[in-house]
Design a protein around this motif. Structure first.
Motif, PDB file in Angstrom:
ATOM      1  N   HIS A  25     100.567 -33.388  24.872  1.00 48.78           N
ATOM      2  CA  HIS A  25     101.412 -34.101  23.947  1.00 48.78           C
ATOM      3  C   HIS A  25     100.741 -34.070  22.593  1.00 48.78           C
ATOM      4  N   GLY A  26     101.380 -33.524  21.599  1.00 53.57           N
ATOM      5  CA  GLY A  26     100.829 -33.475  20.255  1.00 53.57           C
ATOM      6  C   GLY A  26     101.417 -34.574  19.400  1.00 53.57           C
ATOM      7  N   THR A  27     100.605 -35.108  18.505  1.00 50.75           N
ATOM      8  CA  THR A  27     101.086 -36.179  17.644  1.00 50.75           C
ATOM      9  C   THR A  27     100.299 -36.212  16.345  1.00 50.75           C
ATOM     10  N   LYS A  28     100.684 -37.122  15.467  1.00 44.20           N
ATOM     11  CA  LYS A  28     100.020 -37.284  14.179  1.00 44.20           C
ATOM     12  C   LYS A  28      98.791 -38.178  14.335  1.00 44.20           C
ATOM     13  N   PRO A  29      97.769 -37.961  13.513  1.00 48.10           N
ATOM     14  CA  PRO A  29      96.556 -38.766  13.609  1.00 48.10           C
ATOM     15  C   PRO A  29      96.793 -40.267  13.470  1.00 48.10           C
ATOM     16  N   ASP A  30      97.757 -40.668  12.656  1.00 49.48           N
ATOM     17  CA  ASP A  30      97.960 -42.093  12.420  1.00 49.48           C
ATOM     18  C   ASP A  30      98.577 -42.838  13.603  1.00 49.48           C
ATOM     19  N   VAL A  31      99.031 -42.132  14.639  1.00 52.81           N
ATOM     20  CA  VAL A  31      99.565 -42.824  15.812  1.00 52.81           C
ATOM     21  C   VAL A  31      98.695 -42.662  17.067  1.00 52.81           C
ATOM     22  N   VAL A  32      97.641 -41.864  16.981  1.00 51.27           N
ATOM     23  CA  VAL A  32      96.788 -41.625  18.154  1.00 51.27           C
ATOM     24  C   VAL A  32      96.182 -42.923  18.673  1.00 51.27           C
ATOM     25  N   TRP A  33      95.622 -43.746  17.781  1.00 54.21           N
ATOM     26  CA  TRP A  33      94.982 -44.991  18.233  1.00 54.21           C
ATOM     27  C   TRP A  33      95.992 -45.901  18.928  1.00 54.21           C
ATOM     28  N   SER A  34      97.184 -46.012  18.392  1.00 55.91           N
ATOM     29  CA  SER A  34      98.214 -46.850  19.009  1.00 55.91           C
ATOM     30  C   SER A  34      98.569 -46.352  20.410  1.00 55.91           C
ATOM     31  N   ILE A  35      98.682 -45.047  20.574  1.00 54.79           N
ATOM     32  CA  ILE A  35      98.987 -44.486  21.900  1.00 54.79           C
ATOM     33  C   ILE A  35      97.845 -44.767  22.869  1.00 54.79           C
ATOM     34  N   LEU A  36      96.610 -44.579  22.425  1.00 56.85           N
ATOM     35  CA  LEU A  36      95.465 -44.838  23.300  1.00 56.85           C
ATOM     36  C   LEU A  36      95.358 -46.310  23.674  1.00 56.85           C
ATOM     37  N   GLY A  75     113.575 -40.265  24.981  1.00 62.20           N
ATOM     38  CA  GLY A  75     112.566 -40.115  26.022  1.00 62.20           C
ATOM     39  C   GLY A  75     111.293 -39.535  25.464  1.00 62.20           C
ATOM     40  N   LEU A  76     110.306 -39.390  26.320  1.00 63.93           N
ATOM     41  CA  LEU A  76     109.030 -38.793  25.939  1.00 63.93           C
ATOM     42  C   LEU A  76     109.091 -37.307  26.243  1.00 63.93           C
ATOM     43  N   TYR A  77     108.636 -36.508  25.315  1.00 61.95           N
ATOM     44  CA  TYR A  77     108.674 -35.061  25.462  1.00 61.95           C
ATOM     45  C   TYR A  77     107.264 -34.516  25.676  1.00 61.95           C
ATOM     46  N   PHE A  78     107.112 -33.649  26.656  1.00 64.15           N
ATOM     47  CA  PHE A  78     105.841 -33.009  26.954  1.00 64.15           C
ATOM     48  C   PHE A  78     106.062 -31.507  27.020  1.00 64.15           C
ATOM     49  N   ALA A  79     105.037 -30.747  26.669  1.00 64.75           N
ATOM     50  CA  ALA A  79     105.128 -29.285  26.703  1.00 64.75           C
ATOM     51  C   ALA A  79     104.499 -28.767  27.991  1.00 64.75           C
ATOM     52  N   ASP A  80     105.056 -27.702  28.530  1.00 63.31           N
ATOM     53  CA  ASP A  80     104.476 -27.087  29.724  1.00 63.31           C
ATOM     54  C   ASP A  80     103.372 -26.108  29.363  1.00 63.31           C
ATOM     55  N   ASP A  81     103.212 -25.849  28.083  1.00 64.16           N
ATOM     56  CA  ASP A  81     102.186 -24.925  27.589  1.00 64.16           C
ATOM     57  C   ASP A  81     101.596 -25.523  26.309  1.00 64.16           C
ATOM     58  N   ALA A  82     100.281 -25.656  26.256  1.00 67.12           N
ATOM     59  CA  ALA A  82      99.620 -26.265  25.096  1.00 67.12           C
ATOM     60  C   ALA A  82      99.918 -25.517  23.807  1.00 67.12           C
ATOM     61  N   GLY A  83     100.250 -24.252  23.887  1.00 66.45           N
ATOM     62  CA  GLY A  83     100.573 -23.479  22.703  1.00 66.45           C
ATOM     63  C   GLY A  83     101.839 -23.948  21.996  1.00 66.45           C
ATOM     64  N   LYS A  84     102.674 -24.710  22.670  1.00 72.52           N
ATOM     65  CA  LYS A  84     103.926 -25.174  22.077  1.00 72.52           C
ATOM     66  C   LYS A  84     103.751 -26.404  21.190  1.00 72.52           C
ATOM     67  N   ILE A  85     102.639 -27.093  21.336  1.00 69.61           N
ATOM     68  CA  ILE A  85     102.509 -28.359  20.613  1.00 69.61           C
ATOM     69  C   ILE A  85     102.002 -28.212  19.189  1.00 69.61           C
ATOM     70  N   ASP A  86     101.619 -27.015  18.798  1.00 69.88           N
ATOM     71  CA  ASP A  86     101.043 -26.845  17.463  1.00 69.88           C
ATOM     72  C   ASP A  86     101.981 -27.259  16.343  1.00 69.88           C
ATOM     73  N   LYS A  87     103.283 -27.222  16.561  1.00 74.22           N
ATOM     74  CA  LYS A  87     104.208 -27.634  15.509  1.00 74.22           C
ATOM     75  C   LYS A  87     104.427 -29.146  15.468  1.00 74.22           C
ATOM     76  N   TYR A  88     103.828 -29.884  16.407  1.00 72.47           N
ATOM     77  CA  TYR A  88     103.990 -31.338  16.448  1.00 72.47           C
ATOM     78  C   TYR A  88     102.739 -32.094  16.007  1.00 72.47           C
ATOM     79  N   VAL A  89     101.648 -31.407  15.811  1.00 73.26           N
ATOM     80  CA  VAL A  89     100.414 -32.068  15.389  1.00 73.26           C
ATOM     81  C   VAL A  89     100.205 -31.882  13.892  1.00 73.26           C
ATOM     82  N   ARG A 130      99.087 -35.730  32.785  1.00 71.95           N
ATOM     83  CA  ARG A 130      99.669 -35.261  34.042  1.00 71.95           C
ATOM     84  C   ARG A 130     101.036 -35.925  34.169  1.00 71.95           C
ATOM     85  N   VAL A 131     102.059 -35.107  34.279  1.00 73.31           N
ATOM     86  CA  VAL A 131     103.421 -35.609  34.325  1.00 73.31           C
ATOM     87  C   VAL A 131     104.043 -35.258  35.665  1.00 73.31           C
TER      88      VAL A 131
END
Length: 83
Positions: A1-12, A32-46, A80-81
């Protein structure tokens, strides 16, 4: 799951929250919550965390004088989903 730095602490601290689903990238398949099946797909969300801030609670937890913020950091969560 990729996200912006300013929300990482809140998620953790609070966990992932489906009420914020799509706030950054949209909800093509509905709410809903979206997850990628391949880590290469998340680069556009971080986005890049470019430097240390003493006021950032995430930085206070991750970095210290012995472990400095390296600059140009991207945060990714491995989940793990089960369907």
């Amino acid at each position: 799951h990729g996200t912006k730095p300013d929300v990482v602490w809140s998620i953790l601290k609070n966990g992932m929250n489906e009420r914020f689903a799509g706030s950054a990238a949209g909800t093509l398949f509905g709410d809903g919550l979206y997850f990628a099946d391949d880590a290469g797909k998340i680069d556009k969300y971080v986005t890049e965390d470019i430097g240390y801030s003493q006021s950032d609670p995430l930085h206070k937890q991750l970095y210290s004088d012995n472990h400095r913020h390296p600059g140009n950091v991207f945060y990714v969560m491995v989940c793990r989903v089960a369907l």
